[in-house]
Design a protein around this motif. Structure first.
Motif, PDB file in Angstrom:
ATOM      1  N   VAL A   1       5.954   3.860   2.181  1.00 46.39           N
ATOM      2  CA  VAL A   1       5.752   5.277   2.472  1.00 46.39           C
ATOM      3  C   VAL A   1       6.679   6.141   1.614  1.00 46.39           C
ATOM      4  O   VAL A   1       7.897   5.956   1.611  1.00 46.39           O
ATOM      5  CB  VAL A   1       5.975   5.565   3.977  1.00 46.39           C
ATOM      6  N   HIS A   2       6.080   7.076   0.900  1.00 43.88           N
ATOM      7  CA  HIS A   2       6.797   7.990  -0.001  1.00 43.88           C
ATOM      8  C   HIS A   2       6.746   9.368   0.633  1.00 43.88           C
ATOM      9  O   HIS A   2       5.682   9.989   0.685  1.00 43.88           O
ATOM     10  CB  HIS A   2       6.080   7.950  -1.365  1.00 43.88           C
ATOM     11  N   ILE A   3       7.899   9.830   1.128  1.00 38.15           N
ATOM     12  CA  ILE A   3       7.886  11.117   1.828  1.00 38.15           C
ATOM     13  C   ILE A   3       8.379  12.238   0.912  1.00 38.15           C
ATOM     14  O   ILE A   3       9.490  12.214   0.418  1.00 38.15           O
ATOM     15  CB  ILE A   3       8.660  11.073   3.165  1.00 38.15           C
ATOM     16  N   MET A   4       7.483  13.211   0.705  1.00 44.45           N
ATOM     17  CA  MET A   4       7.795  14.395  -0.095  1.00 44.45           C
ATOM     18  C   MET A   4       7.949  15.542   0.886  1.00 44.45           C
ATOM     19  O   MET A   4       7.092  16.423   0.993  1.00 44.45           O
ATOM     20  CB  MET A   4       6.657  14.631  -1.101  1.00 44.45           C
ATOM     21  N   ILE A   5       9.042  15.482   1.626  1.00 44.22           N
ATOM     22  CA  ILE A   5       9.239  16.452   2.713  1.00 44.22           C
ATOM     23  C   ILE A   5      10.693  16.926   2.726  1.00 44.22           C
ATOM     24  O   ILE A   5      11.596  16.198   2.316  1.00 44.22           O
ATOM     25  CB  ILE A   5       8.911  15.832   4.101  1.00 44.22           C
TER      26      ILE A   5
ATOM     27  N   VAL B   1       7.653   2.837 -10.182  1.00 46.66           N
ATOM     28  CA  VAL B   1       7.252   3.996 -10.980  1.00 46.66           C
ATOM     29  C   VAL B   1       5.965   4.555 -10.372  1.00 46.66           C
ATOM     30  O   VAL B   1       5.063   3.801  -9.996  1.00 46.66           O
ATOM     31  CB  VAL B   1       7.048   3.623 -12.467  1.00 46.66           C
ATOM     32  N   ASP B   2       5.888   5.885 -10.280  1.00 45.84           N
ATOM     33  CA  ASP B   2       4.780   6.536  -9.577  1.00 45.84           C
ATOM     34  C   ASP B   2       4.353   7.790 -10.326  1.00 45.84           C
ATOM     35  O   ASP B   2       5.164   8.686 -10.560  1.00 45.84           O
ATOM     36  CB  ASP B   2       5.267   6.877  -8.156  1.00 45.84           C
ATOM     37  N   GLY B   3       3.054   7.836 -10.669  1.00 45.37           N
ATOM     38  CA  GLY B   3       2.488   9.038 -11.282  1.00 45.37           C
ATOM     39  C   GLY B   3       1.879   8.760 -12.642  1.00 45.37           C
ATOM     40  O   GLY B   3       2.589   8.427 -13.584  1.00 45.37           O
TER      41      GLY B   3
ATOM     42  N   ILE C   1       0.874  -1.176   0.000  1.00 49.54           N
ATOM     43  CA  ILE C   1       0.000   0.000   0.000  1.00 49.54           C
ATOM     44  C   ILE C   1       0.914   1.228   0.000  1.00 49.54           C
ATOM     45  O   ILE C   1       1.873   1.298   0.768  1.00 49.54           O
ATOM     46  CB  ILE C   1      -0.967   0.014   1.204  1.00 49.54           C
ATOM     47  N   HIS C   2       0.638   2.180  -0.895  1.00 47.07           N
ATOM     48  CA  HIS C   2       1.502   3.354  -1.072  1.00 47.07           C
ATOM     49  C   HIS C   2       0.905   4.549  -0.327  1.00 47.07           C
ATOM     50  O   HIS C   2      -0.260   4.894  -0.520  1.00 47.07           O
ATOM     51  CB  HIS C   2       1.622   3.663  -2.560  1.00 47.07           C
ATOM     52  N   ILE C   3       1.729   5.151   0.501  1.00 48.04           N
ATOM     53  CA  ILE C   3       1.256   6.236   1.359  1.00 48.04           C
ATOM     54  C   ILE C   3       2.108   7.483   1.108  1.00 48.04           C
ATOM     55  O   ILE C   3       3.315   7.477   1.344  1.00 48.04           O
ATOM     56  CB  ILE C   3       1.320   5.779   2.835  1.00 48.04           C
ATOM     57  N   ASP C   4       1.464   8.525   0.582  1.00 49.11           N
ATOM     58  CA  ASP C   4       2.158   9.749   0.167  1.00 49.11           C
ATOM     59  C   ASP C   4       2.079  10.805   1.254  1.00 49.11           C
ATOM     60  O   ASP C   4       0.999  11.314   1.543  1.00 49.11           O
ATOM     61  CB  ASP C   4       1.494  10.302  -1.101  1.00 49.11           C
ATOM     62  N   VAL C   5       3.211  11.162   1.789  1.00 48.08           N
ATOM     63  CA  VAL C   5       3.248  12.210   2.820  1.00 48.08           C
ATOM     64  C   VAL C   5       3.856  13.480   2.213  1.00 48.08           C
ATOM     65  O   VAL C   5       4.990  13.452   1.724  1.00 48.08           O
ATOM     66  CB  VAL C   5       4.049  11.747   4.052  1.00 48.08           C
TER      67      VAL C   5
HETATM   68 ZN    ZN Z   1       3.875   8.523  -4.297  1.00 48.35          ZN
END
Ligand code: ZN
Ligand code: DX5
Length: 216
Positions: free
Chosen positions: A65-69, A174-176, A32-36
């Motif tokens: 978990v994909h952290i965009m921070i 790959v994401d998006g 499960i992919h979780i975007d922060v």
């Molecule tokens: Zn993502």
């Protein structure tokens, strides 16, 4: 390598995340992919630790978990404590990516590194042999539902060659803008893990969509 779908919870109904988790638990998705998102590294803010904890409580699949921070190094421990099993940070957001990798490793969880579409794939070369996964963004991080950037195939090929050379066990995600229409081409170009948000959650039957994406 086995094909994996990681449905992105960002596209789920936030008023019923438990139902979204249960759908993923029943489905053929392994992750499960979780975007922060922090509103600083990316213009958007998604959610933080309490929501992540609520999701991990209900989800039986690998917590990706994909952290965009900014300052990812500050939060590695808290993400691990909140249940992250794979933690992917942005190369552009880290002053010292090698140090972030080391910090994630020390938590005993899997480590991923990612780049936005405007960062040369070659920037990842020094880190390939130190990570479990590279995430290639096929849209600019920040929002779900964006259009897949076609140049991503060339970048994926370049990344695949680099991974084959330096660390063949390294997974490629790959994401998006991933959907049933490009899933086959992405798997064929060397992706192992496809993130899918709107393609899954906007489908009439999300579980069936996950299965179809695995069968392409
Ligand atoms: Zn993502
Ligand atoms: C975008 C996020 C993605 C997003 C993908 O910044 O990293 O994971 O949820 O959404 P779709 O699949 O709708 O493009």
């Amino acid at each position: 390598m086995r094909k994996i779908i990681s449905p992105s919870i960002l596209a789920a109904d936030f008023s019923n995340l438990k139902a979204a988790c249960e759908m993923i638990n029943r489905s053929k998705a392994d992750w499960i992919h979780i975007d922060v998102m922090d509103g600083v590294f990316v213009p958007n803010i998604s959610f933080g630790f309490p929501v992540l904890e609520a999701i991990t409580k209900h989800c039986t699949k690998l917590i990706d978990v994909h952290i965009m921070i900014v300052h990812p190094e500050k939060y590695v421990k808290r993400f691990a404590e909140a249940g992250a099993e794979m933690l992917t940070f942005h190369y552009e957001a880290a002053e010292n990516p090698g140090e972030v990798i080391e910090l994630i490793r020390r938590q005993g969880i899997k480590v991923g590194i990612t780049i936005n579409p405007d960062v040369p794939v070659a920037a990842l070369r020094p880190y390939i042999d130190k990570v479990d996964m590279v995430l290639l963004m096929s849209v600019f991080a920040g929002y779900g539902g964006q259009k897949f950037i076609e140049e991503s195939y060339d970048r994926l090929k370049e990344l695949k060659d680099m991974v084959d050379e330096l660390n063949p066990a390294c997974m490629i995600q790959v994401d998006g803008g991933v959907s049933i229409h490009n899933a086959k081409k992405l798997f064929d170009h060397g992706a192992n893990v496809l993130v899918a948000g709107s393609a899954v959650f906007n489908a009439p039957d999300p579980e069936e969509m996950i299965q179809s994406m695995l069968k392409v």
